[in-house]
Design a protein around this motif. Structure first.
Motif, PDB file in Angstrom:
ATOM      1  N   ARG A   1       0.936  -1.047   0.113  1.00 37.72           N
ATOM      2  CA  ARG A   1       0.127  -0.025  -0.096  1.00 37.72           C
ATOM      3  C   ARG A   1       0.870   1.345   0.019  1.00 37.72           C
ATOM      4  NH1 ARG A   1      -3.896   0.748   5.002  1.00 37.72           N
ATOM      5  NH2 ARG A   1      -4.914  -1.152   3.890  1.00 37.72           N
ATOM      6  N   VAL A   2       1.765   1.261   0.807  1.00 42.98           N
ATOM      7  CA  VAL A   2       2.748   2.477   0.984  1.00 42.98           C
ATOM      8  C   VAL A   2       3.697   2.650  -0.370  1.00 42.98           C
ATOM      9  CG1 VAL A   2       2.705   2.513   3.431  1.00 42.98           C
ATOM     10  CG2 VAL A   2       4.613   1.556   2.176  1.00 42.98           C
ATOM     11  N   LEU A   3       4.120   1.560  -0.947  1.00 44.85           N
ATOM     12  CA  LEU A   3       4.696   1.893  -2.029  1.00 44.85           C
ATOM     13  C   LEU A   3       3.873   2.313  -3.329  1.00 44.85           C
ATOM     14  CD1 LEU A   3       6.881  -1.807  -2.660  1.00 44.85           C
ATOM     15  CD2 LEU A   3       7.792   0.629  -2.954  1.00 44.85           C
ATOM     16  N   THR A   4       2.562   1.676  -3.507  1.00 43.95           N
ATOM     17  CA  THR A   4       1.750   2.445  -4.436  1.00 43.95           C
ATOM     18  C   THR A   4       1.366   3.482  -4.175  1.00 43.95           C
ATOM     19  OG1 THR A   4       0.772  -0.237  -4.431  1.00 43.95           O
ATOM     20  CG2 THR A   4      -0.558   1.594  -5.702  1.00 43.95           C
ATOM     21  N   GLU A   5       0.915   4.141  -3.013  1.00 40.38           N
ATOM     22  CA  GLU A   5       0.532   5.264  -2.785  1.00 40.38           C
ATOM     23  C   GLU A   5       1.671   6.474  -2.881  1.00 40.38           C
ATOM     24  OE1 GLU A   5      -2.515   6.112  -2.661  1.00 40.38           O
ATOM     25  OE2 GLU A   5      -2.924   4.055  -2.644  1.00 40.38           O
ATOM     26  N   ARG A   6       2.864   6.041  -2.552  1.00 35.40           N
ATOM     27  CA  ARG A   6       4.042   6.888  -2.834  1.00 35.40           C
ATOM     28  C   ARG A   6       4.159   7.274  -4.268  1.00 35.40           C
ATOM     29  NH1 ARG A   6       9.927   6.823  -3.162  1.00 35.40           N
ATOM     30  NH2 ARG A   6      10.537   8.971  -2.686  1.00 35.40           N
ATOM     31  N   VAL A   7       4.120   6.002  -4.957  1.00 39.28           N
ATOM     32  CA  VAL A   7       4.020   6.478  -6.431  1.00 39.28           C
ATOM     33  C   VAL A   7       3.120   7.104  -6.981  1.00 39.28           C
ATOM     34  CG1 VAL A   7       4.055   5.105  -8.853  1.00 39.28           C
ATOM     35  CG2 VAL A   7       5.485   3.874  -6.813  1.00 39.28           C
ATOM     36  N   ARG A   8       1.764   6.897  -6.649  1.00 31.12           N
ATOM     37  CA  ARG A   8       0.767   7.554  -6.931  1.00 31.12           C
ATOM     38  C   ARG A   8       0.986   9.117  -6.537  1.00 31.12           C
ATOM     39  NH1 ARG A   8      -4.707   6.289  -7.460  1.00 31.12           N
ATOM     40  NH2 ARG A   8      -4.152   4.496  -6.612  1.00 31.12           N
ATOM     41  N   LYS A   9       1.422   9.524  -5.325  1.00 27.77           N
ATOM     42  CA  LYS A   9       1.582  10.764  -5.006  1.00 27.77           C
ATOM     43  C   LYS A   9       2.663  11.742  -5.922  1.00 27.77           C
ATOM     44  CE  LYS A   9       2.186  13.558  -0.892  1.00 27.77           C
ATOM     45  NZ  LYS A   9       3.365  14.574  -1.255  1.00 27.77           N
ATOM     46  N   LEU A  10       3.738  10.836  -5.913  1.00 26.02           N
ATOM     47  CA  LEU A  10       4.767  11.296  -6.907  1.00 26.02           C
ATOM     48  C   LEU A  10       4.215  11.505  -8.264  1.00 26.02           C
ATOM     49  CD1 LEU A  10       7.686   9.154  -5.757  1.00 26.02           C
ATOM     50  CD2 LEU A  10       7.541  11.297  -5.080  1.00 26.02           C
ATOM     51  N   LEU A  11       3.669  10.725  -8.936  1.00 23.75           N
ATOM     52  CA  LEU A  11       2.996  11.062 -10.149  1.00 23.75           C
ATOM     53  C   LEU A  11       2.053  12.104 -10.347  1.00 23.75           C
ATOM     54  CD1 LEU A  11       2.749   7.192 -11.392  1.00 23.75           C
ATOM     55  CD2 LEU A  11       4.434   8.846 -12.066  1.00 23.75           C
ATOM     56  N   ALA A  12       1.341  12.294  -9.206  1.00 24.39           N
ATOM     57  CA  ALA A  12       0.224  13.070  -9.190  1.00 24.39           C
ATOM     58  C   ALA A  12       0.698  14.630  -8.673  1.00 24.39           C
ATOM     59  CB  ALA A  12      -1.079  12.754  -8.664  1.00 24.39           C
TER      60      ALA A  12
END
Length: 615
Positions: free
Chosen positions: A33-44
């Motif tokens: 979850r934290v890996l995915t959400e970090r990627v999401r935050k960086l992209l967005a």
């Protein structure tokens, strides 16, 4: 733009932007979850034109991350999400010329193929041939070849040792083996890492290109890195790039036999000056399961967990068959009646049976078949087919993808009891195999030839399904049992092809499909039925109901674990097995066991069971 609900510590990880970060994440702590959400935050939220490199240990984890980010639409295409081997394959395909890679590397992933390459290479080398001739018998020769093969793999996994090695014979075997691979236009798994390391370390401009392309790097399951993988990472980052996040758990390091070690997590922390964050919650498992995990590893600290009691129960059986009956009975009872600590009905797919080795699962598989209980086994990337015609078909596709592949053309000819033909530069693989099939004259060979011809006819928009139609047509002429085996193989192959198409990422090609297949990227993580898995293949998965079978001394822990290091890894295996359970955990063992040589012996319970009995 954080979609998931996060704990304060998880939010700290997700919000981290610049600089190196080491996240020590226990089981069920939400690391995916934290890996995915970090990627999401960086992209967005982070401005700029850049890509993110997210390296996972398994294809299953990569698929899960992609699915969770699908709502980002085209933005998610700015992230490469996959295993390190798949990243290296792509990098070598695009920029591998300086290290001798022309186009897509064709991977020889099967041990028997690599051994055959070594055997042929030894024949061409007088010194190696002489070494082998000094062995007293064929058994010793086979053992020596296996030792050389293991040495080759070890050397490739330790790039720092190749130049300094004083093992003249070992280095000579490595060079002869590599020459044999290249003659077939092929590479092995270890080459993908080793050649990528050389590419990045010896050609700084290429490394600089990838550093500019990928502004952030995220690495999952860092405890399973080996020297070659860590070397690729450090060569990619150079002296100044530090936007790297590693997530791992030393307590789940169970791949020591593949030269992996959690030491690279700690090296990363020191060499990159990484900030360290620990995720100590367990949002996956019931209190009973967490309590047992803590008993197995007293250093396992859990500061937050689910308010669900759950269950841990030890079930002894008289022998392997009665143990298997206990497992089957319990699953059927749970399916019929459910359990108050399992939300909703218990289904087949919510259950798993784990064994330290696949042999520990054999009696359970037989019992499930007898009762017609649905189950599946996790296929490995290089699984063999059940039917001869599909094995022939896959060999033919290898040659179709790589016309230089004499090894698999010879293997196909041998299966058809023919001599491998000499291939001229003009002839296509389809023509060569078609002529071979015509000479053989059997319906099986003709079916393979027809399948290849059908695929080639649609080369503009590659479609494997038309080839499978020809294979099924041949199967319809066989008796029921043979027909079933072919149809099952075709179904698995069709699933793999579908998975390859879903992954997308470029034009279709037979070589691309075969490479994805070799890397395990076409495997489905789960299917209908109860999962029958080894502990190693269960890594990263979770189930409401878990049975760990064969918990007898000598089986789990394995009798071969003699040293302290090996015994510690067995304890980590037990920790991983236990923490696959979300709610209910059953530990079973046979009080007697039939030995391979025919004797029946009484069994002592695994030392890991004492922790469960004291709960």
């Amino acid at each position: 733009m954080i979609k998931a609900r996060l704990s304060p510590t998880q939010s700290r990880v997700v919000g981290h932007e610049e600089g190196a970060l080491l996240v020590v994440a226990g089981p069920g702590s939400g690391k995916t979850r934290v890996l995915t959400e970090r990627v999401r935050k960086l992209l967005a939220e982070v401005p700029g034109h850049f890509r993110i490199l997210a390296l996972t240990f398994t294809n299953k984890a990569a698929n899960e991350m992609r699915e969770r980010l699908a709502d980002l639409g085209n933005e998610s295409q700015r992230a490469f999400i996959g295993t390190m081997h798949s990243f290296c394959l792509e990098m070598l395909s695009e920029r591998g010329k300086p290290v001798g890679v022309e186009g897509l590397p064709h991977v020889f992933e099967q041990h028997k193929d690599r051994k055959e390459i070594l055997i042929e290479a030894v024949k061409q080398d007088p010194l190696l041939s002489e070494e082998l001739a000094s062995e007293p018998d064929s058994k010793a020769v086979a053992k020596r070849l296996d030792q050389w093969l293991a040495s080759i793999s070890w050397l490739k996994a330790h790039p720092s040792e190749i130049e300094s090695s004083e093992d003249e014979i070992g280095i000579r075997a490595l060079e002869a083996y590599d020459a044999g691979l290249r003659a077939c236009g092929a590479y092995d798994f270890d080459d993908l890492l080793l050649l990528s390391y050389r590419l990045l370390s010896e050609y700084p401009k290429i490394a600089d290109f990838y550093r500019r392309l990928y502004r952030f790097v995220c690495i999952d399951e860092a405890q399973d890195l080996n020297e070659a993988q860590y070397s690729v990472l450090t060569a990619l980052c150079g002296d100044s790039f530090r936007n790297v996040m590693m997530v791992g758990d030393p307590k789940q390091s169970i791949y020591g036999f593949n030269t992996s070690s959690p030491e690279y997590m700690w090296r990363f922390q020191e060499e990159f000056g990484a900030e360290k964050v620990e995720l100590t919650e367990n949002f996956r498992s019931s209190r009973a399961v967490v309590s047992l995990a803590k008993a197995l590893d007293p250093n396992y600290i859990v500061e937050g967990q689910l308010p669900i009691t759950g269950l841990v129960e030890v079930l002894p059986g008289g022998d392997e068959e009665s143990e298997a009956k206990l497992v089957a009975d319990k699953i059927q009872m749970l399916i019929a009646s459910g359990h108050p600590d399992v939300e909703g009905p218990v289904t087949w797919e919510r259950c798993a049976v784990l064994g330290r080795t696949r042999f520990a699962l054999m009696a359970v598989e037989a019992e499930f078949r007898r009762r017609e209980m649905p189950f599946y086994k996790r296929l490995t990337a290089n699984h063999e087919n059940e039917s001869d015609v599909m094995e022939d078909f896959v060999l033919s596709l290898r040659v179709m993808a790589n016309p230089k592949d004499r090894l698999h053309l010879s293997a196909l000819a041998k299966r058809w009891k023919m001599t491998a033909p000499l291939v001229s530069g003009e002839a296509t693989a389809v023509n060569v195999i078609g002529s071979l099939a015509l000479s053989v004259g059997t319906p099986r060979a003709r079916a393979v030839s027809d399948a290849l011809a059908a695929i080639e006819a649609r080369a503009q928009r590659l479609d494997m399904l038309c080839g499978l139609t020809a294979i099924r047509a041949y199967a319809d002429t066989l008796d029921e049992e043979e027909k079933r085996a072919v149809y099952e193989d075709v179904a698995v192959f069709a699933q793999e092809w579908d998975q390859y198409l879903r992954a997308g990422g470029g034009s279709r090609s037979i070589g691309g499909f075969m490479s994805s297949k070799a890397l395990g990227a076409t495997q489905q993580a789960a299917r209908a039925g109860v999962a029958l898995l080894t502990v190693h293949s269960s890594k990263g998965l979770e189930f409401d109901v878990v049975f760990v079978v064969g918990m007898a001394d000598g089986v789990f822990p394995d009798y071969r674990a003699k040293t302290r290091k090996e015994q510690d890894e067995e304890a980590r295996n037990a920790f991983v097995a236990v923490t696959r359970s979300k709610r209910l955990l059953y530990l079973t063992w046979p009080t007697t066991r039939l030995m391979p040589w025919g004797d029946r012996r009484s069994q002592n319970p695994s030392r890991f069971l004492s922790a469960a009995r004291n709960k």
